[in-house]
Scaffold this active site. Structure first.
Site, short mmCIF file in Angstrom:
data_model
loop_
_atom_site.label_atom_id
_atom_site.label_comp_id
_atom_site.label_asym_id
_atom_site.label_seq_id
_atom_site.Cartn_x
_atom_site.Cartn_y
_atom_site.Cartn_z
NE ARG A 1 -3.76 -2.38 2.03
CZ ARG A 1 -4.44 -2.97 2.97
NH1 ARG A 1 -4.36 -2.54 4.21
NH2 ARG A 1 -5.20 -4.00 2.68
CG LEU B 1 13.46 -9.61 0.00
CD1 LEU B 1 13.29 -8.64 1.16
CD2 LEU B 1 12.29 -10.56 -0.09
CD GLU B 2 13.31 -11.18 -6.92
OE1 GLU B 2 12.13 -11.10 -6.54
OE2 GLU B 2 13.96 -12.23 -6.86
CD GLN C 1 1.83 -11.91 4.15
OE1 GLN C 1 1.38 -12.20 5.25
NE2 GLN C 1 1.17 -11.15 3.30
CE1 TYR D 1 16.30 -24.33 -7.00
CE2 TYR D 1 17.39 -23.97 -4.90
CZ TYR D 1 17.17 -23.60 -6.21
OH TYR D 1 17.82 -22.52 -6.73
#
Length: 186
Positions: free
Chosen positions: A98, A120-121, A138, A151
Site C-alpha cells: 500500500r 527480494l527484488e 511474508q 531443489y
C-alpha cells in the site's frame, strides 16, 4: 492447501526451519520476515542475461534509505529458511504494498527443499524510505501431492547473502552441451 499459522508453528524443526524465529511475527496463515540491512544495486545501464552484471552494495542506515522509482534493488531477508515436503511462497505484506513497494518482482515461488535466505527484488512506485529490520514480506506454505524431488540448484541453494541473477550459468551450460554434441558428432 495453505498451512495455518498454528500448523507452521507445529512443523517448525521438522518440515520448516525459520531462523531466527519470533512468535510475534506468526500470522493466521503466514510468517512475517524482515529486511536485512544491506541491498545491492546493479551498476549496468543495460542488464545482460548471458553474463554476470556488476553491482554496488549499500548498507541501509538506521535512519533509513530512500529508494527511487525505476530502479531495481536486491535485498534479502534476515531470516534463513529451510523447507521440506512443502512449497514455500513469498509475498509482500499488504502494508508495504500500500506504500507502493514491490518486494518480489516475479520470484515469489520457492521450491521444495530450498535452504537459505530469500533474495527480494524490490521496486518502488514512488520514492519510499525503507529501514533495516522492518517486517517486509511474508512466507506461507502449500502442501503438495506426489513424489518429492528436492531443489538442488547450484546457483541459489544454501546461499549466505543477497543473490544477484545467475541466469548466465544456464547459458554456459547450454553452450557446454552444444559443444559436447558438436565434438561427439565429428
Amino acid at each position: 492447501m495453505i498451512l495455518t499459522g498454528q500448523e507452521i508453528k507445529a512443523q517448525l524443526g521438522t518440515n520448516i526451519v525459520i531462523e531466527p524465529y519470533d512468535e510475534k511475527r506468526l500470522n493466521p496463515n503466514s510468517y512475517n520476515m524482515c529486511l536485512h540491512n544491506e541491498i545491492l544495486v546493479y551498476e549496468e545501464i543495460v542488464l545482460d542475461m548471458q553474463r554476470p552484471n556488476r553491482y554496488t552494495r549499500y548498507t541501509i542506515p538506521e535512519e533509513g534509505m530512500v529508494l527511487s522509482p525505476n530502479q531495481l534493488y536486491l535485498g534479502r531477508t534476515v531470516e534463513r529458511t529451510e523447507t521440506r515436503n512443502l512449497v514455500p511462497m513469498l509475498e509482500g505484506r499488504s502494508s508495504i504494498g500500500r506504500l507502493g513497494l514491490f518486494v518480489h518482482v516475479t520470484a515469489g515461488f520457492g521450491d521444495v527443499g530450498f535452504c537459505g535466505y530469500w533474495t527480494l527484488e524490490m521496486f518502488a512506485v514512488q520514492p519510499i524510505r525503507i529501514y533495516p529490520g522492518v517486517p517486509i514480506c511474508q512466507i506461507f506454505y502449500h502442501t503438495i501431492t506426489g513424489d518429492v524431488t528436492e531443489y538442488a540448484s547450484g546457483k541459489y541453494q544454501r546461499n549466505q547473502d543477497i543473490q544477484p541473477s545467475m541466469l548466465y550459468k544456464d547459458f554456459d551450460q547450454a553452450k557446454d552441451k552444444q559443444m559436447k554434441l558438436g565434438f561427439e558428432e565429428k
